[in-house]
Design an enzyme around this catalytic site. Sequence first.
Site, PDB file in Angstrom:
ATOM      1  N   LYS A  10       0.818  -1.216   0.000  1.00 32.04           N
ATOM      2  CA  LYS A  10       0.000   0.000   0.000  1.00 32.04           C
ATOM      3  C   LYS A  10       0.852   1.267   0.000  1.00 32.04           C
ATOM      4  O   LYS A  10       0.449   2.299  -0.487  1.00 32.04           O
ATOM      5  CB  LYS A  10      -0.972  -0.002   1.170  1.00 32.04           C
ATOM      6  N   ARG A  11       2.055   1.184   0.553  1.00 29.78           N
ATOM      7  CA  ARG A  11       2.888   2.384   0.634  1.00 29.78           C
ATOM      8  C   ARG A  11       3.596   2.689  -0.675  1.00 29.78           C
ATOM      9  O   ARG A  11       3.849   3.835  -0.988  1.00 29.78           O
ATOM     10  CB  ARG A  11       3.910   2.249   1.749  1.00 29.78           C
TER      11      ARG A  11
END
Length: 505
Positions: A269-270
């Site tokens: 997600k990052r």
Amino acid sequence: MEKRVRVRFAPSPTGGLHMGGVRTALFNYLFAKRHKGDFILRIEDTDQTRFVEGAEEYIINALKWCGIPPNEGVGFGGGRHAPYRQSERKELGIYKKYADRLIESGHAYYAFDTSEELDEMRKRLEAAKVVAPQYNAVTRQNMRNSLTLPEDEVKRLLESGNPYVVRLKVPRNEEIRFHDIIRGWVVVNSAQVDDKVLLKSDGMPTYHLAHIVDDIEMEISHAVRGEEWLPSAPAHILIYKYLGLENEMPKLAHLPLILNPDGHGKISKREARFPVFPLSWKDPREATPYLGYKEAGYYPEAFVNILALLGWNPGNNEEIFSVDELAERFDFERVHKSGAKFDPEKAKWFNQQYLRKKSDEELANAFEPILKDKGFSAEKPFLMAFCRLVKEKVQFVHEFWDQGKYVFIAPDSYDEKVLSKKWKENSKEVFTSLMNAFSSLEKWEVAAITSCFHEAEAAKGKIDMQVLRVLITGVAGGPQLFDMLELIGKAAVVDRMNKALAKLQ
Ligand code: GLU
């Protein structure tokens, strides 16, 4: 008799549900639908330290938005197996009974080691160059547990309220075999399996015990989950066996990972340069929110279609499927073992396919608030005609503005590249006469505009359509020119041409 199909999606409320989680939910949903079975949402919240406020609500909303609602479970109404939250089930004493059974039959034991003692053990093993130090058949012999301590000492510790955990007693060297619907037979030696904690010192079961108890009690026929659970499956097989529930255990299916576009590693997600959450997600522990597919302008049908093809294929080249069509075709035979690469560009293409299927009215309704936001308004029939025309050029509703804003705003600059290449000495005269012909047109519609243009060409020689487009819209590309002129309207077209010609030499 075959068991009724009952599958569960069993997330832990430890954060927003990412696309991998939704894909797991989707495959469960499709399988249940195909077999007219049940799809259950169970919340696995036994790890209180990882609990995240709002995560459960998020999961429920995400499944609703995707159009893959469970028919039983948290947020979706009870069945006869309520409650569906493990923390509530723990209060009913459901898990302890099973842990006690395992202790009584000699397949589990009490362990009293403190975290310092566990740390020491790890250090000792690391110093002895043990690659993956673990609490197991060998190391347990040097630890403080009910297998090493005298019976009366164990009794005393238990009675005096000393903290303890219950561990699975994994045999030292035994072959564990199990079948996975996607991977076939898997064989693991028990030496690779640690003595997993089943009950924690706060009395909460761990995932390993809790999900087995619940899968049995909820009569789950198939446990469909992510590949990350494959390494713990051998321990689970032992637990079923020691509980005498081997014949009742669900069939297992471990889904392949969803990989980054370059094929390396799980989507993170990052790092991802595309949304990884179905709905925007703000983790209370982090400063920045994550954009969701919904908020990025994706249709839920498109999102689900994209996910379905990550790890499954229909066996031919077809790509566009509604949820119902997917449910008719879905089976585990066509789920791959290897990771599925996610292609963000293809995802946009999917959205475009769904956008093209929308009626002009739906698109106009969706675009109206965006237009209003930009400070413009238009009648519905006009907006519908606008959407019909610009639709081919966009992948998302919000792109209608960028792709067609010149319909609402007269240009104040003109594509220099086109003009420098195509503006001829006599251009001004040619376009002025076309403008005059336009202005005397009675019926302002495509057919009349087209023949007016051709008549002007017959009189003056070839007229460059791209230059005409630039004079009226400022930009070099766009949808069908004459349709667009009709939409912009005669007065505005003539006015725009007039202004442009006044500026250009
Ligand atoms: N609670 C587990 C998770 O968060 C569920 C795994 C399973 O489906 O058994 O993924």
